[in-house]
Scaffold this motif. Structure first.
Motif, mmCIF file in Angstrom:
data_model
loop_
_atom_site.group_PDB
_atom_site.id
_atom_site.type_symbol
_atom_site.label_atom_id
_atom_site.label_comp_id
_atom_site.label_asym_id
_atom_site.label_seq_id
_atom_site.Cartn_x
_atom_site.Cartn_y
_atom_site.Cartn_z
ATOM 1 N N ILE A 95 0.770 -1.562 -0.437
ATOM 2 C CA ILE A 95 -0.076 0.392 0.139
ATOM 3 C C ILE A 95 0.903 1.142 0.192
ATOM 4 O O ILE A 95 0.374 2.209 -0.483
ATOM 5 C CB ILE A 95 -0.776 -0.180 1.431
ATOM 6 N N GLU A 96 1.984 1.212 0.672
ATOM 7 C CA GLU A 96 2.630 2.293 0.854
ATOM 8 C C GLU A 96 3.330 2.212 -0.890
ATOM 9 O O GLU A 96 3.350 4.321 -0.760
ATOM 10 C CB GLU A 96 4.375 1.394 1.876
ATOM 11 N N VAL A 97 3.738 1.697 -1.555
ATOM 12 C CA VAL A 97 4.073 1.672 -3.149
ATOM 13 C C VAL A 97 3.115 2.100 -4.272
ATOM 14 O O VAL A 97 2.930 3.867 -4.361
ATOM 15 C CB VAL A 97 4.229 0.385 -4.152
ATOM 16 N N LEU A 98 2.283 2.067 -3.689
ATOM 17 C CA LEU A 98 0.335 2.495 -4.002
ATOM 18 C C LEU A 98 0.154 4.196 -4.202
ATOM 19 O O LEU A 98 0.885 4.935 -4.556
ATOM 20 C CB LEU A 98 -0.493 2.372 -4.366
ATOM 21 N N GLU A 99 0.684 4.273 -2.531
ATOM 22 C CA GLU A 99 0.677 5.791 -2.216
ATOM 23 C C GLU A 99 1.660 6.286 -2.450
ATOM 24 O O GLU A 99 1.741 7.630 -2.757
ATOM 25 C CB GLU A 99 0.698 5.959 -0.212
ATOM 26 N N HIS A 148 3.556 10.722 -6.182
ATOM 27 C CA HIS A 148 4.294 11.574 -7.350
ATOM 28 C C HIS A 148 3.405 11.963 -8.508
ATOM 29 O O HIS A 148 3.864 12.825 -9.109
ATOM 30 C CB HIS A 148 4.683 10.115 -7.604
ATOM 31 N N ASN A 149 2.627 11.145 -8.898
ATOM 32 C CA ASN A 149 1.644 11.865 -9.859
ATOM 33 C C ASN A 149 0.693 12.832 -9.592
ATOM 34 O O ASN A 149 0.236 13.964 -10.066
ATOM 35 C CB ASN A 149 0.481 10.932 -9.889
ATOM 36 N N ARG A 150 0.860 13.312 -7.912
ATOM 37 C CA ARG A 150 -0.008 14.852 -7.784
ATOM 38 C C ARG A 150 1.144 15.619 -7.750
ATOM 39 O O ARG A 150 0.794 16.707 -8.506
ATOM 40 C CB ARG A 150 0.206 14.613 -6.206
ATOM 41 N N ARG A 151 2.420 15.050 -7.402
ATOM 42 C CA ARG A 151 4.382 17.003 -7.644
ATOM 43 C C ARG A 151 3.344 16.291 -8.733
ATOM 44 O O ARG A 151 3.762 17.933 -9.516
ATOM 45 C CB ARG A 151 4.509 15.990 -7.134
ATOM 46 N N MET A 152 3.335 15.346 -10.107
ATOM 47 C CA MET A 152 3.710 16.202 -11.385
ATOM 48 C C MET A 152 2.172 16.964 -11.775
ATOM 49 O O MET A 152 2.528 17.789 -12.803
ATOM 50 C CB MET A 152 3.421 14.505 -11.975
ATOM 51 N N ALA A 153 1.174 16.825 -10.979
ATOM 52 C CA ALA A 153 0.012 17.486 -11.473
ATOM 53 C C ALA A 153 0.084 19.680 -10.520
ATOM 54 O O ALA A 153 -0.617 19.784 -11.154
ATOM 55 C CB ALA A 153 -0.870 16.625 -11.243
ATOM 56 N N GLY A 154 0.965 19.149 -10.055
ATOM 57 C CA GLY A 154 1.172 21.040 -9.078
ATOM 58 C C GLY A 154 0.414 20.515 -8.141
ATOM 59 O O GLY A 154 0.502 21.769 -7.670
ATOM 60 N N LEU A 155 0.334 19.316 -7.593
ATOM 61 C CA LEU A 155 -0.627 19.148 -6.210
ATOM 62 C C LEU A 155 0.211 18.626 -5.367
ATOM 63 O O LEU A 155 1.238 17.840 -5.916
ATOM 64 C CB LEU A 155 -1.475 18.138 -6.233
ATOM 65 N N ASN A 156 -0.270 19.238 -3.977
ATOM 66 C CA ASN A 156 0.746 18.822 -2.579
ATOM 67 C C ASN A 156 0.832 17.303 -2.404
ATOM 68 O O ASN A 156 -0.650 16.553 -2.292
ATOM 69 C CB ASN A 156 0.029 19.624 -1.609
ATOM 70 N N THR A 184 -7.798 8.956 -1.570
ATOM 71 C CA THR A 184 -8.134 9.811 -2.920
ATOM 72 C C THR A 184 -8.636 8.971 -4.067
ATOM 73 O O THR A 184 -9.220 9.483 -4.998
ATOM 74 C CB THR A 184 -7.717 10.825 -2.465
ATOM 75 N N VAL A 185 -8.498 7.625 -4.422
ATOM 76 C CA VAL A 185 -8.525 7.012 -5.459
ATOM 77 C C VAL A 185 -9.013 5.959 -5.551
ATOM 78 O O VAL A 185 -9.919 5.997 -6.050
ATOM 79 C CB VAL A 185 -7.021 6.881 -5.629
ATOM 80 N N PHE A 186 -9.574 5.251 -4.582
ATOM 81 C CA PHE A 186 -10.393 4.332 -3.553
ATOM 82 C C PHE A 186 -10.994 4.701 -2.713
ATOM 83 O O PHE A 186 -10.915 4.892 -1.300
ATOM 84 C CB PHE A 186 -8.831 3.112 -3.835
ATOM 85 N N THR A 187 -12.498 3.471 -3.134
ATOM 86 C CA THR A 187 -13.703 3.353 -1.668
ATOM 87 C C THR A 187 -12.698 3.257 -0.426
ATOM 88 O O THR A 187 -12.185 2.110 -0.890
ATOM 89 C CB THR A 187 -14.756 3.418 -1.953
ATOM 90 N N GLU A 209 2.211 -6.394 -10.013
ATOM 91 C CA GLU A 209 0.808 -6.801 -10.622
ATOM 92 C C GLU A 209 -0.429 -6.465 -8.913
ATOM 93 O O GLU A 209 -1.019 -5.427 -10.173
ATOM 94 C CB GLU A 209 0.492 -8.261 -9.192
ATOM 95 N N LEU A 210 -0.162 -5.386 -9.201
ATOM 96 C CA LEU A 210 -0.789 -4.580 -7.569
ATOM 97 C C LEU A 210 -1.086 -3.055 -8.267
ATOM 98 O O LEU A 210 -2.098 -2.360 -8.392
ATOM 99 C CB LEU A 210 -0.517 -3.978 -6.423
ATOM 100 N N ILE A 211 0.304 -3.092 -9.204
ATOM 101 C CA ILE A 211 0.022 -2.034 -9.781
ATOM 102 C C ILE A 211 -0.841 -1.824 -11.612
ATOM 103 O O ILE A 211 -0.500 -1.345 -11.771
ATOM 104 C CB ILE A 211 1.348 -1.082 -10.469
ATOM 105 N N GLN A 212 -0.525 -3.197 -11.619
ATOM 106 C CA GLN A 212 -0.950 -3.831 -12.972
ATOM 107 C C GLN A 212 -2.773 -3.568 -13.208
ATOM 108 O O GLN A 212 -3.696 -3.406 -13.574
ATOM 109 C CB GLN A 212 -0.864 -4.857 -13.481
ATOM 110 N N LEU A 213 -3.095 -3.912 -11.770
ATOM 111 C CA LEU A 213 -4.899 -3.696 -11.079
ATOM 112 C C LEU A 213 -4.684 -2.213 -11.253
ATOM 113 O O LEU A 213 -5.923 -1.760 -11.647
ATOM 114 C CB LEU A 213 -4.832 -4.832 -9.399
ATOM 115 N N VAL A 214 -4.658 -1.646 -10.510
ATOM 116 C CA VAL A 214 -4.658 -0.352 -9.946
ATOM 117 C C VAL A 214 -4.902 0.529 -11.529
ATOM 118 O O VAL A 214 -5.279 1.544 -11.711
ATOM 119 C CB VAL A 214 -4.387 -0.038 -9.283
ATOM 120 N N ARG A 215 -3.898 0.017 -12.811
ATOM 121 C CA ARG A 215 -3.879 1.173 -13.652
ATOM 122 C C ARG A 215 -5.175 0.908 -14.724
ATOM 123 O O ARG A 215 -5.867 1.676 -15.608
ATOM 124 C CB ARG A 215 -2.296 0.423 -14.399
ATOM 125 N N TYR A 216 -5.697 -1.156 -14.644
ATOM 126 C CA TYR A 216 -6.989 -1.115 -15.202
ATOM 127 C C TYR A 216 -8.034 -0.151 -14.070
ATOM 128 O O TYR A 216 -9.103 0.549 -15.252
ATOM 129 C CB TYR A 216 -7.240 -2.679 -15.014
#
Length: 382
Positions: free
Chosen positions: A171-175, A180-188, A196-199, A221-228
């Motif tokens: 879960i730390e990897v996902l967070e 990282h993507n928030r930083r790339m989008a100019g967010l804190n 913020t991504v999952f229920t 595998e976790l990253i691939q599932l989340v990508r889908y």
């Protein structure tokens, strides 16, 4: 060794090019970086280069006889390269070499396994030169087991760390990726990025548990599932329905990935799985020993698969070994019924466990791909 030494010297020398004054081995490294244009030749080019040189010295490699290793070291300039690498290490230059993706193209042949054993031996030698030199080789556990079984010098290769991922670290990897993507989008960055991504839950199951259960405890595998999942979500509102909708695509990808990962040990494994998907359509995912044995016997008899490992098992009617293989690759787990109503399913990627196979379960990440039913329904006795 030549390949590793040149890469190390190129990395050190490229950094040294920004210095006005250098001397000794640092100057040598800078010259290597300039000659190699910052990065050295790839491994195949290095091998071709050495072979060309040695053929010029002796018409046939066999003529070198017992002097083969010395001749190879001479034409590959290994001793000179090693001298400067060691001198830089003694001058407090710290080097870490990371070697990965060794299963790409590996075919479990004598040539491939001998080459990997050579790499392990080279890494052991480099590490022995100085404490500041630290080569790290990443190997799949099954490949490592095969290599160790082929050498009389297994004690040389026991300096290993077994990588294990638990729920929190995954879960730390996902967070970390979310932030990282928030930083790339100019967010804190935020502390609770996951929600913020999952229920919080899917039905009665916590979403974190649902996700981890559908992996073999590996980040990719976790990253691939989340990508889908993220490809299916519209807008920025988390959706448990979209996550469930992503499961079939992910499950099919994971089954293909499993067959590709073990294609060299078990060729035509994809044909076994294709037979399973069609012949055992809409079966449950939990089986007693007699049930799974009947299925395997049906595979032996009816599946048109002609490869040595499968033929040997089918001819010997070795159901137990077939179960062992399904367990080793992670397709099934060993279900153990505990006391006072407790139970657990053990999988090979978890802690050490000797499976009994009194009952087995298909791993959750493969259930949709092989067309199992979602729930176990037992008919009531009247």
């Amino acid at each position: 060794m030549r390949h590793i030494y040149l890469d190390v010297l190129c990395a050190i020398g490229d950094n040294a090019k920004r210095r006005v004054l250098t001397s000794g081995s640092m100057e040598y490294a800078r010259d290597v970086a300039l000659q190699q244009n910052r990065t050295s030749m790839d491994l195949v080019e290095n091998i071709a280069n050495v072979l060309t040189k040695i053929k010029l010295r002796a018409g046939k490699l066999g003529e070198l006889g017992l002097g083969m290793e010395k001749a190879l070291r001479d034409v590959a300039d290994v001793d000179a390269l090693e001298h400067h690498i060691k001198a830089l290490a003694e001058d407090d230059t710290k080097v870490v070499v990371l070697i990965d993706d060794l299963d790409l193209g590996w075919d479990n042949s004598d040539t491939a396994n001998t080459m990997l054993l050579g790499l392990l031996l080279a890494a052991d030698h480099i590490a022995s030169l100085h404490a500041n030199l630290h080569p790290v080789i990443f190997l799949r556990e099954d490949v490592y087991t095969i290599l160790i079984g082929r050498t009389m010098h297994a004690d040389k290769y026991r300096n290993i760390e077994r990588i294990r991922w638990n729920k929190d670290s995954l879960i730390e990897v996902l967070e970390a990726r979310i932030n990282h993507n928030r930083r790339m989008a100019g967010l804190n960055e935020i502390v609770d990025a996951f929600n913020t991504v999952f229920t919080p839950s899917i039905g009665a199951t916590h979403t974190q548990n649902w996700l981890i259960e559908r992996t073999l405890s590996r980040p990719r595998e976790l990253i691939q599932l989340v990508r889908y999942y993220t490809e299916k979500v519209d807008g920025i509102t988390p959706s448990d329905e979209k996550l469930k909708d992503a499961e079939p695509d992910y499950s099919n990808w994971k089954l293909d990935d499993l067959c590709a990962e073990y294609t060299n040990q078990y060729p035509a494994l994809n044909s076994v799985m294709a037979f399973w998907k069609t012949k055992f359509f809409r079966r449950k995912y939990h089986f007693k020993r007699t049930e799974i044995e009947e299925m395997i016997l049906q595979i032996f008899i009816e599946a048109t698969i002609n490869v040595p490992w499968f033929n040997a098992l089918a001819d010997a009617v070795d159901v137990r070994r077939f179960l062992d293989i399904l367990y080793e690759i992670g397709f099934i787990g060993d279900f153990i019924l505990g006391g006072q109503g407790g139970s657990r399913t053990y999988y090979s990627y978890e802690e050490s466990h000797e499976p009994r196979f009194d009952e087995v379960q298909i791993h959750p990440c493969f259930r949709r791909a092989v067309n199992t039913v979602e729930r176990i329904r037992e008919s009531s006795a009247h």
